[in-house]
Motif scaffolding. Structure first.
Motif, PDB file in Angstrom:
ATOM      1  N   HIS A  91       0.820  -1.219   0.000  1.00 24.62           N
ATOM      2  CA  HIS A  91       0.000   0.000   0.000  1.00 24.62           C
ATOM      3  C   HIS A  91       0.850   1.264   0.000  1.00 24.62           C
ATOM      4  O   HIS A  91       0.318   2.365  -0.062  1.00 24.62           O
ATOM      5  N   ILE A  92       2.158   1.114   0.085  1.00 21.40           N
ATOM      6  CA  ILE A  92       3.053   2.273   0.084  1.00 21.40           C
ATOM      7  C   ILE A  92       3.463   2.521  -1.356  1.00 21.40           C
ATOM      8  O   ILE A  92       4.377   1.893  -1.885  1.00 21.40           O
ATOM      9  N   LEU A  96      -2.052   4.601  -5.431  1.00 18.90           N
ATOM     10  CA  LEU A  96      -2.713   3.505  -4.723  1.00 18.90           C
ATOM     11  C   LEU A  96      -3.735   2.795  -5.610  1.00 18.90           C
ATOM     12  O   LEU A  96      -3.919   1.591  -5.516  1.00 18.90           O
ATOM     13  N   GLY A  97      -4.365   3.548  -6.511  1.00 19.18           N
ATOM     14  CA  GLY A  97      -5.358   2.945  -7.405  1.00 19.18           C
ATOM     15  C   GLY A  97      -4.777   1.844  -8.271  1.00 19.18           C
ATOM     16  O   GLY A  97      -5.448   0.849  -8.567  1.00 19.18           O
ATOM     17  N   ASN A 111     -14.215  -3.065  -6.419  1.00 22.29           N
ATOM     18  CA  ASN A 111     -14.503  -2.158  -5.304  1.00 22.29           C
ATOM     19  C   ASN A 111     -13.294  -1.289  -4.953  1.00 22.29           C
ATOM     20  O   ASN A 111     -13.050  -0.980  -3.790  1.00 22.29           O
ATOM     21  N   LYS A 112     -12.562  -0.897  -5.973  1.00 24.64           N
ATOM     22  CA  LYS A 112     -11.321  -0.133  -5.813  1.00 24.64           C
ATOM     23  C   LYS A 112     -11.502   1.105  -4.928  1.00 24.64           C
ATOM     24  O   LYS A 112     -10.721   1.335  -4.007  1.00 24.64           O
ATOM     25  N   LYS A 113     -12.539   1.898  -5.177  1.00 24.38           N
ATOM     26  CA  LYS A 113     -12.728   3.137  -4.417  1.00 24.38           C
ATOM     27  C   LYS A 113     -12.927   2.855  -2.931  1.00 24.38           C
ATOM     28  O   LYS A 113     -12.403   3.571  -2.080  1.00 24.38           O
ATOM     29  N   GLN A 114     -13.666   1.812  -2.616  1.00 22.41           N
ATOM     30  CA  GLN A 114     -13.895   1.472  -1.206  1.00 22.41           C
ATOM     31  C   GLN A 114     -12.611   0.996  -0.542  1.00 22.41           C
ATOM     32  O   GLN A 114     -12.303   1.385   0.579  1.00 22.41           O
ATOM     33  N   TYR A 115     -11.828   0.176  -1.239  1.00 22.49           N
ATOM     34  CA  TYR A 115     -10.547  -0.291  -0.687  1.00 22.49           C
ATOM     35  C   TYR A 115      -9.586   0.879  -0.471  1.00 22.49           C
ATOM     36  O   TYR A 115      -8.880   0.930   0.539  1.00 22.49           O
ATOM     37  N   MET A 116      -9.568   1.814  -1.420  1.00 22.67           N
ATOM     38  CA  MET A 116      -8.695   2.979  -1.273  1.00 22.67           C
ATOM     39  C   MET A 116      -9.122   3.820  -0.065  1.00 22.67           C
ATOM     40  O   MET A 116      -8.277   4.261   0.723  1.00 22.67           O
ATOM     41  N   ASN A 118     -10.747   2.772   2.594  1.00 22.72           N
ATOM     42  CA  ASN A 118     -10.425   2.009   3.807  1.00 22.72           C
ATOM     43  C   ASN A 118      -8.949   2.113   4.154  1.00 22.72           C
ATOM     44  O   ASN A 118      -8.586   2.216   5.329  1.00 22.72           O
ATOM     45  N   THR A 119      -8.085   2.085   3.151  1.00 26.99           N
ATOM     46  CA  THR A 119      -6.647   2.202   3.391  1.00 26.99           C
ATOM     47  C   THR A 119      -6.318   3.579   3.946  1.00 26.99           C
ATOM     48  O   THR A 119      -5.546   3.709   4.893  1.00 26.99           O
TER      49      THR A 119
END
Length: 147
Positions: A91-92, A96-97, A111-116, A118-119
């Motif tokens: 995640h570093i 990030l997308g 669900n990319k936007k939700q994972y981003m 959440n991170t």
């Protein structure tokens, strides 16, 4: 190091067929360790047999996507190696997308936007940057093109 050698010897002595280790993940910086433990593990040492294969149905131990499991029809002793966690820095990154676009998980891609989100809002512990990654990231310019 020493923990790795100790774990390896234990696997040999106890005739353990599959071993796995925990994953320690980091958020957006190498000093931000996720406090919520990962629900997945990573293979540590696994004995390979003539019927072993990567992915698919079988006696897999790790809760990782199927392409990263080594499976066999043989049963044996499984062992959890808590002394040697894998530190996961995926995640570093500057983009990030791209991590979610290139994921092998259809759920992460969809669900990319939700994972981003959440991170970015994850609860983290601030830890020392033992590998010097933060300094490396600051000193290296963003590469041209998509990252």
């Amino acid at each position: 190091g020493a923990a790795m050698e100790l774990a390896k010897q234990k696997i040999i002595d106890m005739k353990i067929m599959r071993s796995y280790a925990p994953i320690v993940s980091y958020a957006l910086k190498p000093t931000e360790m996720f406090l919520v433990p990962s629900a997945t593990n990573v293979l540590f040492f696994t004995r390979i047999f003539s019927d072993s294969k990567i992915g698919g149905a079988g006696n897999a131990i790790c809760l990782v996507d199927p392409t990263r499991n080594i499976v066999s029809k043989r049963r044996g002793r499984d062992y959890y190696i808590s002394e040697c966690p894998m530190h996961h820095f995926s995640h570093i990154r500057r983009d990030l997308g791209a991590k979610y676009d290139n994921s092998s998980s259809p759920d992460m891609r969809a669900n990319k936007k939700q994972y981003m989100a959440n991170t970015r809002k994850a609860t983290v512990a601030i830890v020392p940057d033992k590998l010097g990654l933060e300094k490396y990231l600051k000193n290296n310019k963003k590469p041209k093109g998509k990252t």
